[in-house]
Design a protein around this motif. Sequence first.
Motif, PDB file in Angstrom:
ATOM      1  N   UNK A 155     -86.702  71.420 -50.596  1.00  0.00           N
ATOM      2  CA  UNK A 155     -85.450  71.871 -49.878  1.00  0.00           C
ATOM      3  C   UNK A 155     -84.244  71.126 -50.600  1.00  0.00           C
ATOM      4  N   UNK A 156     -84.576  69.743 -51.045  1.00  0.00           N
ATOM      5  CA  UNK A 156     -83.397  69.105 -51.767  1.00  0.00           C
ATOM      6  C   UNK A 156     -82.920  69.771 -53.056  1.00  0.00           C
ATOM      7  N   UNK A 157     -84.116  70.421 -53.588  1.00  0.00           N
ATOM      8  CA  UNK A 157     -83.651  71.309 -54.874  1.00  0.00           C
ATOM      9  C   UNK A 157     -83.523  72.662 -54.866  1.00  0.00           C
ATOM     10  N   UNK A 158     -83.399  72.998 -53.690  1.00  0.00           N
ATOM     11  CA  UNK A 158     -82.699  74.292 -53.270  1.00  0.00           C
ATOM     12  C   UNK A 158     -83.861  75.502 -53.359  1.00  0.00           C
ATOM     13  N   UNK A 159     -85.183  74.896 -53.367  1.00  0.00           N
ATOM     14  CA  UNK A 159     -86.187  75.882 -53.069  1.00  0.00           C
ATOM     15  C   UNK A 159     -86.676  76.170 -51.719  1.00  0.00           C
ATOM     16  N   UNK A 160     -87.306  77.139 -51.302  1.00  0.00           N
ATOM     17  CA  UNK A 160     -87.870  77.196 -49.949  1.00  0.00           C
ATOM     18  C   UNK A 160     -88.806  76.226 -49.616  1.00  0.00           C
ATOM     19  N   UNK A 161     -89.033  75.932 -48.239  1.00  0.00           N
ATOM     20  CA  UNK A 161     -90.023  75.184 -47.894  1.00  0.00           C
ATOM     21  C   UNK A 161     -91.123  75.893 -47.273  1.00  0.00           C
ATOM     22  N   UNK A 162     -90.799  76.906 -46.727  1.00  0.00           N
ATOM     23  CA  UNK A 162     -91.921  77.971 -45.926  1.00  0.00           C
ATOM     24  C   UNK A 162     -93.061  78.045 -46.905  1.00  0.00           C
ATOM     25  N   UNK A 163     -94.322  77.867 -46.309  1.00  0.00           N
ATOM     26  CA  UNK A 163     -95.569  77.973 -47.320  1.00  0.00           C
ATOM     27  C   UNK A 163     -95.695  79.355 -47.821  1.00  0.00           C
ATOM     28  N   UNK A 164     -95.356  80.437 -46.930  1.00  0.00           N
ATOM     29  CA  UNK A 164     -95.540  81.946 -47.312  1.00  0.00           C
ATOM     30  C   UNK A 164     -94.530  82.110 -48.632  1.00  0.00           C
ATOM     31  N   UNK A 165     -93.356  81.378 -48.507  1.00  0.00           N
ATOM     32  CA  UNK A 165     -92.398  81.785 -49.341  1.00  0.00           C
ATOM     33  C   UNK A 165     -92.416  81.166 -50.458  1.00  0.00           C
ATOM     34  N   UNK A 166     -92.945  79.650 -50.604  1.00  0.00           N
ATOM     35  CA  UNK A 166     -93.358  79.107 -51.826  1.00  0.00           C
ATOM     36  C   UNK A 166     -94.599  79.671 -52.545  1.00  0.00           C
ATOM     37  N   UNK A 167     -95.490  80.101 -51.688  1.00  0.00           N
ATOM     38  CA  UNK A 167     -96.466  80.613 -52.261  1.00  0.00           C
ATOM     39  C   UNK A 167     -96.112  81.922 -53.367  1.00  0.00           C
ATOM     40  N   UNK A 168     -95.428  82.526 -52.793  1.00  0.00           N
ATOM     41  CA  UNK A 168     -94.735  84.018 -53.371  1.00  0.00           C
ATOM     42  C   UNK A 168     -93.967  83.617 -54.721  1.00  0.00           C
ATOM     43  N   UNK A 169     -93.541  82.290 -54.741  1.00  0.00           N
ATOM     44  CA  UNK A 169     -92.996  81.894 -56.221  1.00  0.00           C
ATOM     45  C   UNK A 169     -93.875  81.826 -57.230  1.00  0.00           C
ATOM     46  N   UNK A 170     -95.145  81.578 -56.945  1.00  0.00           N
ATOM     47  CA  UNK A 170     -96.322  80.880 -57.912  1.00  0.00           C
ATOM     48  C   UNK A 170     -97.690  81.891 -57.822  1.00  0.00           C
ATOM     49  N   UNK A 171     -97.616  83.245 -57.798  1.00  0.00           N
ATOM     50  CA  UNK A 171     -98.878  83.976 -57.891  1.00  0.00           C
ATOM     51  C   UNK A 171     -99.901  83.598 -59.140  1.00  0.00           C
ATOM     52  N   UNK A 172     -99.279  83.027 -60.269  1.00  0.00           N
ATOM     53  CA  UNK A 172     -99.973  82.686 -61.296  1.00  0.00           C
ATOM     54  C   UNK A 172     -99.166  81.179 -61.834  1.00  0.00           C
ATOM     55  N   UNK A 173    -100.150  80.544 -62.636  1.00  0.00           N
ATOM     56  CA  UNK A 173     -99.904  79.163 -63.175  1.00  0.00           C
ATOM     57  C   UNK A 173     -98.435  79.303 -64.068  1.00  0.00           C
ATOM     58  N   UNK A 174     -98.192  80.398 -64.619  1.00  0.00           N
ATOM     59  CA  UNK A 174     -97.127  80.507 -65.509  1.00  0.00           C
ATOM     60  C   UNK A 174     -95.738  80.474 -64.489  1.00  0.00           C
ATOM     61  N   UNK A 175     -96.062  81.162 -63.391  1.00  0.00           N
ATOM     62  CA  UNK A 175     -94.825  81.261 -62.269  1.00  0.00           C
ATOM     63  C   UNK A 175     -94.846  79.751 -61.741  1.00  0.00           C
ATOM     64  N   UNK A 176     -96.043  79.234 -61.576  1.00  0.00           N
ATOM     65  CA  UNK A 176     -95.753  77.667 -61.071  1.00  0.00           C
ATOM     66  C   UNK A 176     -95.193  76.817 -61.897  1.00  0.00           C
ATOM     67  N   UNK A 177     -95.251  77.111 -63.139  1.00  0.00           N
ATOM     68  CA  UNK A 177     -94.452  76.277 -64.126  1.00  0.00           C
ATOM     69  C   UNK A 177     -92.974  76.612 -64.154  1.00  0.00           C
ATOM     70  N   UNK A 178     -92.801  77.740 -64.179  1.00  0.00           N
ATOM     71  CA  UNK A 178     -91.312  78.512 -64.142  1.00  0.00           C
ATOM     72  C   UNK A 178     -90.669  77.815 -62.632  1.00  0.00           C
ATOM     73  N   UNK A 179     -91.370  77.727 -61.615  1.00  0.00           N
ATOM     74  CA  UNK A 179     -90.732  77.379 -60.467  1.00  0.00           C
ATOM     75  C   UNK A 179     -90.331  75.978 -60.714  1.00  0.00           C
ATOM     76  N   UNK A 180     -91.287  75.094 -61.201  1.00  0.00           N
ATOM     77  CA  UNK A 180     -91.157  73.640 -61.644  1.00  0.00           C
ATOM     78  C   UNK A 180     -89.844  73.298 -62.390  1.00  0.00           C
ATOM     79  N   UNK A 181     -89.664  74.326 -63.458  1.00  0.00           N
ATOM     80  CA  UNK A 181     -88.350  74.308 -64.239  1.00  0.00           C
ATOM     81  C   UNK A 181     -87.140  74.393 -63.341  1.00  0.00           C
ATOM     82  N   UNK A 182     -87.238  75.233 -62.347  1.00  0.00           N
ATOM     83  CA  UNK A 182     -86.141  75.574 -61.656  1.00  0.00           C
ATOM     84  C   UNK A 182     -86.178  74.437 -60.684  1.00  0.00           C
TER      85      UNK A 182
END
Length: 418
Positions: A155-182
């Motif tokens: 939340x402090x970094x502007x990402x959602x904290x809701x478990x369903x919303x955050x899971x939607x950000x990373x269906x793949x490991x490539x998406x997980x790394x992209x979310x990490x850069x954000x």
Amino acid sequence: MRPKALAIGCAALATAVVLSGCSGNAASGGKTKLTIGLFGNFGYAELLKEYASTHPDIEITDRTASYSDHHKNLAAHLATSSGAADIEAVDTGYVNQFKATPDKFVDLNTKGGKELKDRWLPWKWEASLSKDGQQIGYGTDIGGLAICYRRDLLQNAGLPADRDQIAALWPTWQDFMAAGKTFQAKAPEGVKWFDGGPTVLNAIVGQASVGYYDKSDKIVVGENKEIKAGWDLVVDGVQSGLSSKLLYSTPVWNTGFKQGQFATVTCPAWQMAKIKDQAGPEAAGKWDVTSVPGGGGNWGGSYLTVPKAGKNVDKAVELAAWLTAPEQQAKVFKSAGLLPSIPKLYDDPSIVDYKNPYFNDAPIGRLFTDAAKKLNPQYQGPKAGDIQTAIGNAMQRVEQGKQNGEDSWRQFVGDVQK
């Protein structure tokens, strides 16, 4: 693999009423003394007390070591037929190595195991069978996979904290790394996206259709394109500044939990006990659990074996069967989060509907049992545990700036081929 050492060890147990002492087989008052060798938090502390209270003729002691040391010590003890505990835990990454010498273990099929085999997932039972059909171990847990994350840091970094919303950000490991850069662009000072490259890589390896070995026990990691692609992806994440560069199951990794140095960690079911132990009560509700990128996969899970050289084989077999029974696996899931290897529990409402209050009431019962039903286990070769350690060390060389990704990969492949 379950790399954490139990918080309750010999020093603590020496003061307990029913669990005392750390060596030998003869107990005071004519009691039988059983030892159980573990390498992590199996959730057995209260169960061992319960068993001893209903078996007043028995005293039980746990003997714990690090993941790697435990298995090395066990191999040495078996080779000399001396020094092994009455019950020895064996990780899934080492079970193929040990079942190759079934003469060192009690064949549980000769002690009632055949009548119990339908308790377990078929693949869990079969994985600890020797080539001639001897059963060397009763299954404890399976790992499964999820992601545990710090809600407040996201939340402090502007990402959602809701478990369903955050899971939607990373269906793949490539998406997980992209979310990490954000995340990293706005992360709190000193906080990284994930704990360390080896932890993320273990999850990616656990999802691969083929792991370090093929089913003929040939080491194929050097030609495994899935694992190499995962390696390259994690190296890129490290080089992009997403990693705290911590190796799991080390003191600095433990400190990382206490100090909130990372926002996410790969989370087999057994990892939750580690997080709770190390992050402490002040972090209750800050951690949450959601789906892992890539879907499915497995990391870890273990067996309880009974070395044949033990002096109290029958009583050890009885205790091993009791600890791995459905009732005890259910208790361990609720107390420590270890995912049962007993499929009938996957439809038990007390398991399926269980929510973990420490993890913001995450529905871990449904999350992990759903994953268990879909799990297609990866074949584990004889030295899979050692290779997992080696690939983690190779990633650490990259994180510490000692080698680039390609050079470290080549050294890793050469080392395991030896």
